[in-house]
Design an enzyme around this catalytic site. Structure first.
Site: not given
Ligand code: CO
Length: 171
Positions: A44, A49, A93-94, A135-136, A139
């Site tokens: 995701g 991000q 996480c990216l 998680h997303e 953000h």
């Molecule tokens: Co993340």
């Protein structure tokens, strides 16, 4: 191509702005985010991000590579309306490359959002999809998965991250 923003960039700590109209610009961002997610190997991606502080998320919970693209969710203004159960998932996480940690979250969540055509949709997720939604959506409120760890665990994980991130800049 959008570029992934990594911690400690301040945009990752901001509350993202709601989207008022789902127009071609928003659809374009969602498409670019989807490409970026696949190129980066993420499950995701949230707009902050990639440096866009708006309430947009893409998720592809496909567990098999051949299913990717068939199950992509493009969500505008998503919010969780109910959740239940508990599970522990090893998350990454990216925006925090190179670290993983076990995070406890709800096992089932129901989310409401607009899709890329501006229609109201309801998503019921469990397991990986439930984790990805939580998680997303975190953000969008400036919350990172490490914030869900105990204080001690977070300290250890962040020390590893910063040490490794420091090494990156030296290279
Ligand atoms: Co993340």
């Amino acid at each position: 191509m959008l570029k992934i923003i990594t911690y400690p960039a301040p945009i990752l700590r901001q509350i993202a702005e709601g989207v008022t109209t789902v127009d071609d610009e928003v659809r374009g961002i969602l498409d670019e985010m989807t490409k970026c997610m696949y190129a980066s190997g993420g499950v995701g991606l949230a707009a902050p991000q990639v440096g866009i502080s708006r309430r947009l998320v893409v998720i592809d919970p496909a567990e098999e590579e051949e299913d990717m693209g068939k199950t992509v969710l493009k969500l505008v203004n998503p919010r969780i309306v109910s959740s239940s159960g508990k599970l522990v998932w090893s998350e990454g996480c990216l925006s925090l490359p190179g670290i993983n940690a076990d995070v406890e979250r709800n096992d089932r969540v129901t989310a409401e959002a607009l899709n890329e055509n501006g229609e109201s949709i309801t998503i019921e997720g469990e397991g990986l999809l439930a984790v990805a939604l939580q998680h997303e959506l975190d953000h969008l409120d400036g919350v990172l998965f490490v914030d869900r760890l105990s204080r001690l665990k977070k300290k250890l994980v962040m020390r590893n991250y910063l040490r490794q991130a420091g090494k990156h800049t030296e290279e």
